[in-house]
Design an enzyme around this catalytic site. Sequence first.
Site, PDB file in Angstrom:
ATOM      1  CB  THR B 186      -0.757   0.182   1.126  1.00  0.00           C
ATOM      2  OG1 THR B 186      -0.002   0.318   2.365  1.00  0.00           O
ATOM      3  CG2 THR B 186      -1.724  -1.084   1.446  1.00  0.00           C
ATOM      4  CE  LYS B 443     -12.266   9.167  21.615  1.00  0.00           C
ATOM      5  NZ  LYS B 443     -10.920   8.204  21.765  1.00  0.00           N
TER       6      LYS B 443
END
Lengths: 550, 550
Positions: B186, B443
Amino acid sequence: MLSTMQDVPLLVSRILRHGMTIHAKSRVVTWTGAEPQRRTYAETGERTAQLAAALRDELGVTEGDRVATLMWNNGEHLEAYFAIPSMGAVLHTLNLRLPPEQLAWIINHAEDKVILVNGSLLPLLAPLLPGLKTVRHIVVVGPGDTSLLDGAEPAVHSYEDLLQGRPTDYDWPELDERSAAAMCYTSGTTGDPKGVVYSHRSIFLHCLQVNTAESMGLTDEDTCLPVVPMFHVNAWGLPHSAFMCGINLLMPDRFLQPAPLAEMIEAERPTYAAAVPTIWQGLLAELEANPRDVSSLQSVTIGGSACPPALMKAFEERHGIKVVQAWGMTETSPLGSVAHPPSGLTPDEAWPYRITQGRFPCLVEARLIGPDGDVKPWDGTSAGELEVRGPWIAGAYYGGPGGAELRPEDKFSPDGWLRTGDVGVITPDGYLTLTDRAKDVIKSGGEWISSVELENQLMGHPAVAEAAVVAVPDEKWGERPLATVVLKEGTTGVGYQELREFLSGRVARWQLPERWALIESVPKTSVGKFDKKVLRRQYAEGALDVTLLD
Amino acid sequence: MLSTMQDVPLLVSRILRHGMTIHAKSRVVTWTGAEPQRRTYAETGERTAQLAAALRDELGVTEGDRVATLMWNNGEHLEAYFAIPSMGAVLHTLNLRLPPEQLAWIINHAEDKVILVNGSLLPLLAPLLPGLKTVRHIVVVGPGDTSLLDGAEPAVHSYEDLLQGRPTDYDWPELDERSAAAMCYTSGTTGDPKGVVYSHRSIFLHCLQVNTAESMGLTDEDTCLPVVPMFHVNAWGLPHSAFMCGINLLMPDRFLQPAPLAEMIEAERPTYAAAVPTIWQGLLAELEANPRDVSSLQSVTIGGSACPPALMKAFEERHGIKVVQAWGMTETSPLGSVAHPPSGLTPDEAWPYRITQGRFPCLVEARLIGPDGDVKPWDGTSAGELEVRGPWIAGAYYGGPGGAELRPEDKFSPDGWLRTGDVGVITPDGYLTLTDRAKDVIKSGGEWISSVELENQLMGHPAVAEAAVVAVPDEKWGERPLATVVLKEGTTGVGYQELREFLSGRVARWQLPERWALIESVPKTSVGKFDKKVLRRQYAEGALDVTLLD
């Protein structure tokens, strides 16, 4: 070098979870003769969890225990198909068409602990109970005369009562994918029945292949009518495959006669169906007599025995239903070959391919073994016994061979391939045509002669009523054909020479029988097949009046 | 309890053997710019055996050795796809779009022994050679300027010369199905590239699933144009899947520009194609400018990044081509989800499903993990990071994590699921919509706020040229969004309050940023993406002029 992939076992519980979430709204409809029973895959999955909890908590079923089903194709049998393997037990489907004594033998051999039985089948089960050695629980599914079980030693339960109030989820165990998931006995013509034990892995791989276009190509836009019984080789894998792909299911339950089948097809509009030829023969006649709208059906799979080409043509021409022939056996899960023609052919070009047993899907490897153990080429003419290999093909029987008559080497080659007992040819492009059972071919000088071919040709003679050809020992050739012939009533003056002349234009010269005998009638088995064992014995004992031609 | 099934490993060589026998006549056509190169599956299989023999006997490749390919999609690359894994070596596909230094790093990290390279790519490979530590052989495939390799340390071979005269069958070894078959790195945006190693098992199961209707539903009646490169996650599994199902292949080689793509579609009439959205965007524009007959194409799969709905509509309305969106990544082989709508819907009803990332095929399990590690429900609104599990999904990286920045727990959960780094929601019927990268969400008090959503809304304000929203620490909520805004040139008098008002009707109240900063321009990465790391650093260092609203 190791891969970095996750190690996730192929388990029936994964098929279940996939079906009940991704295909939550797909439908399971069971025909009842009155209002059909309708459930979604999500509901079926919840009931599956309840069944597993009941088996574990109430009936004490643990990993490896055999739980049998004596049931029709219906929603509850589907729940058993998922609950029993997913919890780590072994689903043992009982063939309700077997003679009672065979059924009892099988239950004892498998050491079934529990039997799930449709109420309508209690008259079949109840008389067996005194002879069952391991069964502790009987679970009655649906209405039936439970008084038949009065005084039975196993505890008797109601299926719905057992499920009632139990949790609708279950923490399915992570099992070894090679562990047993299901079992099914073959009802062989010789010896005791033989148990085939499917693994989670074999069922999973088989389902994936069933869902590809090489095989059935099922989709969630379709509705499947599995007429093939769930007690017969996992209904060709369709119930498990359905939860994998989301195809809707129409379950016929015990309504397998042509009239109710036609009625349920008209009412519930399945697009795909699977059954043995006799079912289709009956349905075709029914539709002639009482026309119904069966236009929803696009394709059907026919297997179990070879489909008469006329039947295929009739379905296509009269009803626009495409018939696809497939071959397999209990030992092959059963997907062995499927007769999809090569692509790009006209219907006329495709036809010769479609009446073969078909070609092998990926993961089924095949070879033909000649009389001397040599591998025969795929040339469309060299005959051999078909041997197959693959992860959903049996490499042994449960508890060893099923009887004194059977040696392991009769059924499995030393390198582990299954000996199918079928003889045939394979074309260069991989299409299988089966011509004979191995026990019916004549091994002559390193080649095989087809007794069935000789019989068919002989029976084409206008004076011949019946003909049976068997192998007899021959010093020079190993074996040679003996032709036994029944002449039509009133026929006179037809000699062996004339019959051999008749054959000689129709089969190869070296295949022509030298030994001939006129007989009164061909001995038959209880199901009406030629009983060639009897003829061979009569020949050996000198009881036949044999003429030897030059 | 053990099953009685044969133990047959799932190997790439089985796919090869199946394709070259059962689908012997299926075609591999490679576009060349002149007369296309045409081979059958049978011929491809024979050349595959020759390649394996050459690698073993001439180049000394043994089991576990890495053999790399730096190649376009063509017939020879297909041969490498089968020969290298089938002989027990590891196919390492090199991404020719990577920066040269990354390519060299990857080759050294994988310890490639051999590189197969298309002649046209020698200008890319030659400069890397001095830095390669393990490569012993370069095999040049097709025409190219081999003088670029003069003086190279590895031995240089011609592909066709190597194959010449070698046996056309090969005794493929029975390998462990969990052994390495192929690898792909990747090109992560952070840290070194990370190697994913596919097993024979993972490739096999992935192929079976690709061939079902839940995924691509390939058949031997179709012709597939894989535009998606074979150096990118095994071209989404299509080359291997093709040999399993017999679909014909049209290989575009290096002709990936819109004009030759349109030309080859018109000439060779593929029915199915697969590519990333930009390819389709280019093809659509080309077809507007230079109309071609592309009516053979019935469906295309789009993946790699989300497909603009307008592009999907344009293909369907102007060309009658059905576009199916799919999601996956290198770590998922890549089949993760496919956007087939539920069955039985009208086109209008189906549309909202088709623009999602789709639903999970059997053997891909998914869950959403919230900011506090809690599993979120599939209710279509609860957002979580997508974690996936399955036999073709990575559970680790080759040689451990790819750099100092990456800890294993960043990518894999303690129970072995892959953390995709994508945040999204899943509907009750299992449709995934990805909204953010996990590193871009804020968050806040146990919930997630999508920075992308806030940015998109802000950029809808007429005065805003650009807006970037990043998470900043907050004592009470953990994190809160900081909105950085670039006003359009000449804009005056637009205050933070007004922008917040504008947002308040568009996102939930608790998601509204309190912290605002005007900036000159949003910092960008080398490929033009918002570089939020820079903004976060600037905030931490007090370099931004932040206004706090009540």
